[in-house]
Design an enzyme around this catalytic site. Sequence first.
Site, PDB file in Angstrom:
ATOM      1  N   LYS A 150       6.948  30.159  22.057  1.00 25.37           N
ATOM      2  CA  LYS A 150       7.309  28.746  22.727  1.00 25.37           C
ATOM      3  C   LYS A 150       7.941  28.634  24.071  1.00 25.37           C
ATOM      4  CE  LYS A 150       9.621  24.490  20.596  1.00 25.37           C
ATOM      5  NZ  LYS A 150      10.176  24.167  19.380  1.00 25.37           N
ATOM      6  N   HIS A 152       9.436  26.079  25.398  1.00 28.84           N
ATOM      7  CA  HIS A 152      10.437  24.806  25.480  1.00 28.84           C
ATOM      8  C   HIS A 152      11.282  24.920  24.438  1.00 28.84           C
ATOM      9  CE1 HIS A 152       7.140  23.474  23.159  1.00 28.84           C
ATOM     10  NE2 HIS A 152       8.022  22.594  22.270  1.00 28.84           N
TER      11      HIS A 152
END
Length: 265
Positions: A150, A152
């Site tokens: 991921k 963010h």
Amino acid sequence: HAWDDPFLRITAASQGKKPLRQADRIPLRFKVMMRNIRLIRDSNTVWCSMDFRQEFIEFALNRNVLRFGEFKIKAGRLSPYFFNAGLFNDGEALDRLSQFYAKAILASGAPVDMLFGPAYKGIPLVAVSALALARAGRNVPFAFNRKEAKDHGEGGSIIGAKLEGRVLIIDDVISAGTSVRESVEIIRAAGAEPGGVVIALDRMERGTGDLSAVQEVERDFGIPVVAVATLNDLMAYLSTRPEFKAYEDAVLRYRWEYGVNQSVE
């Protein structure tokens, strides 16, 4: 030879000094083993620590996770039984399954500072196993990975506690060992150490070579693989149930043909 299981220790009768041909040795070995499986009671002790394994076999049968018949498995063989852990698919089943994982972990004595569940099947298993261990008085942190990192929010590919110390990998089965291999790489990259693998069922059968996938993991990474139940436990269960006699014979023949030795030299 001694058949040495962490929960049940029995010694097979001597085969004598005269060497046996392989074709003779295999049936004799398993006749002796099946006879001794039935002798779970010795003169002083009832081996109660086996009980949860037999309970697990019965639980899997009742949930249709474990079925008998004729099934083509990944190796291309026709197996007389099939185990599909994906059918532990409701809250009650998952709760009960987690208790078996916790019992297997505690009974094994495997060193553990935390648990890790590889995506995707290992994710619910690691969460409920940590919960069951906490209920049993052994509170440990856990983590799991996502397939894609991921970029963010919290970022990264690991969710949960920081990977550190001795980490037990929680999964359903070991087929090709790919999931374990990836998990070991993730754990070591984080500076932690894999302490072992816990699975639901060990089929104890050869892959393309002489070893099973479980034995290859133990050899390649030097870590133990703990199974809630093994093929030997299944055969012990069948041997005490007359209604399963036909299945017992079929599983025993399959074990003769595709089974592995129980220790890696």
